[in-house]
Design an enzyme around this catalytic site. Structure first.
Site, PDB file in Angstrom:
ATOM      1  N   CYS A   1       0.809  -1.181  -0.015  1.00 33.90           N
ATOM      2  CA  CYS A   1       0.110   0.033   0.128  1.00 33.90           C
ATOM      3  C   CYS A   1       1.035   1.356  -0.023  1.00 33.90           C
ATOM      4  CB  CYS A   1      -0.952  -0.091   1.186  1.00 33.90           C
ATOM      5  SG  CYS A   1      -2.294   1.098   0.929  1.00 33.90           S
TER       6      CYS A   1
ATOM      7  N   HIS B   1      -3.667  -4.767  -0.560  1.00 34.90           N
ATOM      8  CA  HIS B   1      -3.404  -5.375   0.880  1.00 34.90           C
ATOM      9  C   HIS B   1      -3.521  -6.854   0.724  1.00 34.90           C
ATOM     10  CE1 HIS B   1      -3.279  -1.707   3.509  1.00 34.90           C
ATOM     11  NE2 HIS B   1      -4.145  -1.164   2.530  1.00 34.90           N
TER      12      HIS B   1
ATOM     13  N   GLU C   1      -2.545  -8.895   2.978  1.00 38.64           N
ATOM     14  CA  GLU C   1      -2.973  -9.505   4.251  1.00 38.64           C
ATOM     15  C   GLU C   1      -4.469  -9.294   4.376  1.00 38.64           C
ATOM     16  OE1 GLU C   1      -2.468  -5.072   5.005  1.00 38.64           O
ATOM     17  OE2 GLU C   1      -1.650  -6.489   3.647  1.00 38.64           O
TER      18      GLU C   1
END
Length: 219
Positions: free
Chosen positions: A90, A199, A201
């Site tokens: 990001c 992202h 994650e």
């Protein structure tokens, strides 16, 4: 997911702590993908790790100030000079470019890549939610992922062009694109320096597979 531990290799990864948020979710995602993870700003640990992850949320200028406070820009530079892998996420991707422009103010970035990060051209901002990407055929980061795999984005700024030309004998960077209003750079694979605007994650199974692909390159 069994992770790399089942293959007899466990990557040692440092998530660089420079005051940016989202550190623990990145840590947990990497652990689930099979890595041993330390969240720290310690220079020696960051240089010694198999891989370094530079997360980032918020404003470009604030993230750069935090990076400089822990000499994170120098850590990134030193790792890359030695061919040691770095993954930006990001705003951790955005700061790798030469500069960022937010609210009319320009801030210097780490200048690993030429170009400017600026506001997306779209009717609705921020770009928040799931989106597909267009990865190059030779991408290692997206290897094994379906073309319609979706990833989680939350941002209003991005690099909207790519100008780095390869220098022989180095291979050209693998640049992945996405569209929100107009095209923007969604991911880059450039030697030991890789990054994603989204992202991983927060991107479910697709993000977990992508992180495993990155960890596999740390062998």
């Amino acid at each position: 997911m069994d992770g790399l531990g089942s293959l007899g290799f466990v990557a040692d990864v440092v998530v660089l702590d420079y005051g940016s948020g989202n550190l623990r979710s990145v840590e947990r995602a990497l652990q689930r993908a099979g890595a041993t993870v330390e969240v720290t700003s310690d220079r020696d640990a960051a240089l010694a790790a198999d891989g370094l992850v530079v997360p980032g949320v918020g404003a470009f200028a604030a993230c750069m100030a935090g990076l400089r406070a822990v000499r994170g820009d120098k850590i990134i530079d030193d790792r890359l000079a030695g061919g040691r892998p770095v993954l930006g996420i990001c705003v951790g991707m955005q700061v790798l470019f030469e500069r960022g422009v937010e609210h009319g103010e320009e801030s210097a970035g780490c200048a690993q890549w030429p170009g400017t990060v600026d506001r997306l051209e779209a009717d609705v901002l921020p770009h928040m939610g799931w989106n597909t990407v267009r990865a190059p055929a030779r991408s290692r980061l997206f290897a094994g992922l379906d073309a319609d795999a979706r990833f989680y984005f939350v941002h209003s700024y991005a690099a909207r062009s790519w100008t780095l030309e390869p220098t022989p004998p180095f291979l050209p960077p693998q640049v992945t694109w996405a569209v929100h209003g107009k095209e923007f750079v969604a991911a880059v694979e450039n030697g030991p320096l890789w990054a994603t605007q989204f992202h991983p994650e927060k991107s479910g199974d697709a993000g977990a597979a992508l992180l495993s692909n990155w960890l596999e390159t740390l062998r």
